[in-house]
Write a protein that holds these residues in place. Sequence first.
Motif, PDB file in Angstrom:
ATOM      1  N   ALA A   1      34.031  72.812  23.671  1.00  0.00           N
ATOM      2  CA  ALA A   1      32.935  72.637  22.712  1.00  0.00           C
ATOM      3  C   ALA A   1      33.078  71.331  21.950  1.00  0.00           C
ATOM      4  CB  ALA A   1      32.898  73.821  21.744  1.00  0.00           C
ATOM      5  N   VAL A   2      34.320  70.983  21.589  1.00  0.00           N
ATOM      6  CA  VAL A   2      34.573  69.735  20.865  1.00  0.00           C
ATOM      7  C   VAL A   2      34.235  68.530  21.751  1.00  0.00           C
ATOM      8  CG1 VAL A   2      36.389  68.279  19.897  1.00  0.00           C
ATOM      9  CG2 VAL A   2      36.294  70.693  19.304  1.00  0.00           C
ATOM     10  N   ASN A  54      23.603  69.890  29.500  1.00  0.00           N
ATOM     11  CA  ASN A  54      24.710  70.326  28.639  1.00  0.00           C
ATOM     12  C   ASN A  54      25.520  71.442  29.279  1.00  0.00           C
ATOM     13  OD1 ASN A  54      25.053  68.975  26.003  1.00  0.00           O
ATOM     14  ND2 ASN A  54      22.888  69.436  25.751  1.00  0.00           N
ATOM     15  N   GLN A  58      32.193  68.424  24.306  1.00  0.00           N
ATOM     16  CA  GLN A  58      30.766  68.357  24.632  1.00  0.00           C
ATOM     17  C   GLN A  58      29.889  68.128  23.401  1.00  0.00           C
ATOM     18  OE1 GLN A  58      29.771  68.162  27.628  1.00  0.00           O
ATOM     19  NE2 GLN A  58      27.557  68.316  27.428  1.00  0.00           N
ATOM     20  N   ALA A  59      30.453  68.316  22.209  1.00  0.00           N
ATOM     21  CA  ALA A  59      29.659  68.253  20.966  1.00  0.00           C
ATOM     22  C   ALA A  59      28.838  66.972  20.803  1.00  0.00           C
ATOM     23  CB  ALA A  59      30.568  68.460  19.760  1.00  0.00           C
ATOM     24  N   LEU A 102      24.796  67.486  20.514  1.00  0.00           N
ATOM     25  CA  LEU A 102      24.165  67.280  19.210  1.00  0.00           C
ATOM     26  C   LEU A 102      23.159  66.125  19.200  1.00  0.00           C
ATOM     27  CD1 LEU A 102      27.251  67.862  16.876  1.00  0.00           C
ATOM     28  CD2 LEU A 102      25.356  69.433  17.327  1.00  0.00           C
TER      29      LEU A 102
END
Length: 206
Positions: A53-54, A199, A56-57, A61
Amino acid sequence: MTTTKERQNKSHNGAARKSARAEGKGLSNFTVLAGAVGAGAALGVAALIGRKAVVQAPTALASDWAEALAIEHSSVRKLFDQIEATEDKAVTKRTLLLAHLKQALTKHAVEEENVIYPALREAGETEAFEELSSEHALVKNYLFRLDTMPKDSAAFLTLVREFRQEIEDHMREEEDVLFPRLKAQRDEAGNKALFAAMNKEGFKVA
C-alpha cells in the motif's frame, strides 16, 4: 490393610492421570504454538499488504491514471539522478539504486502493459501499441546488462546515461502525446475504470 492388587490399581490409576495431564499439557502447548504460528502468518500478511500500500500510494493518490504514470516517470528520473551522482567505488550504493530502479520500472511496466497499452490498441493506436511494447523490451535488456556488469566500471555510468536517454524519449512521447490523446478519447467513467484497473495491477507487484 492394602492388598497387592489395590496397590497395583492405585499405581495404574496414578500413571493414567499423569498420562492424561501430560497429554492435556501437550495439546495445550500445541494449541498455543499453532496460535502463535497463525498470528505470525497474519502479521506477515498484514505487513506485506501494508508495504504494498505504501509503495502504490503515490500512484493511487493521483487525480487520474495519466497523472499517476507521470508521477512514476518522475520517480524514475530521480533514481537516474542518484545513480549518476555515484562514484565508481560506490558499488553497494549503485547496486541498491539499480535494484530500486528495476523494481520501479517493473511495476510501471506491468501497469502499462496490462492496462494502458491494450487500451491504446483498442482505441486504434496499433502502431503506438507495438512501438511502446518494443521499447519496453529494450528497457528490460538495458536492466539485464546493467545488472550483470561490474558496478565499479567506468562503462557502468556510460550505459546508465545511454539507457536514460532512451527511456526519457519513451516517457516524453507517452506524457506529451499518447496518454493525453487516449485520455481525451475516453469519458470520465472510462478513465476512472482505467485508473482502477491500473492500480490493481500495480498493487500486485508493488
